[in-house]
Design a protein around this motif. Sequence first.
Motif, short mmCIF file in Angstrom:
data_model
loop_
_atom_site.label_atom_id
_atom_site.label_comp_id
_atom_site.label_asym_id
_atom_site.label_seq_id
_atom_site.Cartn_x
_atom_site.Cartn_y
_atom_site.Cartn_z
N PRO A 279 0.79 -1.24 0.00
CA PRO A 279 0.00 0.00 0.00
C PRO A 279 0.82 1.29 0.00
N GLU A 280 1.86 1.35 0.82
CA GLU A 280 2.62 2.61 0.90
C GLU A 280 3.34 2.95 -0.40
N LEU A 281 3.68 1.93 -1.18
CA LEU A 281 4.38 2.19 -2.44
C LEU A 281 3.47 2.86 -3.46
N TRP A 282 2.16 2.75 -3.26
CA TRP A 282 1.22 3.44 -4.15
C TRP A 282 0.84 4.81 -3.58
N THR A 283 0.60 4.88 -2.27
CA THR A 283 0.20 6.17 -1.69
C THR A 283 1.35 7.16 -1.62
N VAL A 284 2.59 6.68 -1.60
CA VAL A 284 3.72 7.61 -1.53
C VAL A 284 3.77 8.52 -2.75
N ARG A 285 3.23 8.07 -3.87
CA ARG A 285 3.25 8.87 -5.08
C ARG A 285 2.42 10.15 -4.94
N THR A 286 1.39 10.09 -4.11
CA THR A 286 0.58 11.27 -3.86
C THR A 286 1.32 12.27 -2.98
N GLU A 287 2.19 11.75 -2.12
CA GLU A 287 2.86 12.59 -1.13
C GLU A 287 4.13 13.25 -1.64
N LEU A 288 4.64 12.81 -2.78
CA LEU A 288 5.92 13.35 -3.26
C LEU A 288 5.75 14.72 -3.90
#
Length: 288
Positions: A279-288
């Motif tokens: 999950p974090e590998l997909w949501t991190v894209r929003t946070e960058l």
Amino acid sequence: MGCPIDHGKAPQAEPHGDHHGAQLDFSRDMSYGDYLQLDAILAAQKPLSPAHDEMLFIVQHQTSELWMKLALHELVAARQHVAEDRLPQAFKMLARVSKIFEQLVHAWDVLATMTPPEYSAVRPYLSNSSGFQSHQYRQIEFLLGNKNAAMLRPHAHHPERLAAVQAAFETPSLYDEALRLASRRGIPLPAEVLDRDWTQPYAAHPAVMALWQQVYRTPEQHWDLYQLAEEFVDLEDAFRLWRFRHVTTVERVIGFKRGTGGTAGVSYLRKMLDVVLFPELWTVRTEL
């Protein structure tokens, strides 16, 4: 230069087709069919119905199981390499598994040529057999972190298969091992991430999100972890495509009928599309 001398070595395997000077007498030496045990493999298709299209149904599922056998072989080895800090070897294996799932996606294209009347002629002969009973597929799911104790029950009647599925259920997933690796590399993670109950499905954690934010914001400082993360994303991307193609093929062939193994069929498969493995590998894209 002269030709190399043959010192009694076994003949090299030839690809398909005729070749001038190829070895033709295999009465004493191992042949192509011997090496691949083709007699056993090609005798394993035993249709139960008079329907012409049952051969397609059997071959598609048997070849998919062979590809899954290779995927399992690579995933187990990749997890071990991650656990032992040998990431270059893991990268190669994970890339291969992504390609295997591409191959599995295209297998649905062939099965999709089976029309509803053609499948209906085969279905009564399948009894309760169903793809969700595949012990190899279940091990892949567990290795990728989608743990579910209920999925042990379909294998309870076969101790050897149950033992293999149980082992995958009780050991850390590939993602778990990646997080333990990150901790060994000096990125702090809490105990509830590093030493959790491995039989539970992974749940996103703020500390893991912070880990991947650090990796993606400074990839030059964490290049191995950065590349590992991208291999995971490639793998889940390919796995999602395989799931989606499965759903559309089943809907195309049987509509919304219940599955032969008692599942809800298409509605069950659609729920599986919502499963996120990393999950974090997909949501991190929003946070960058």
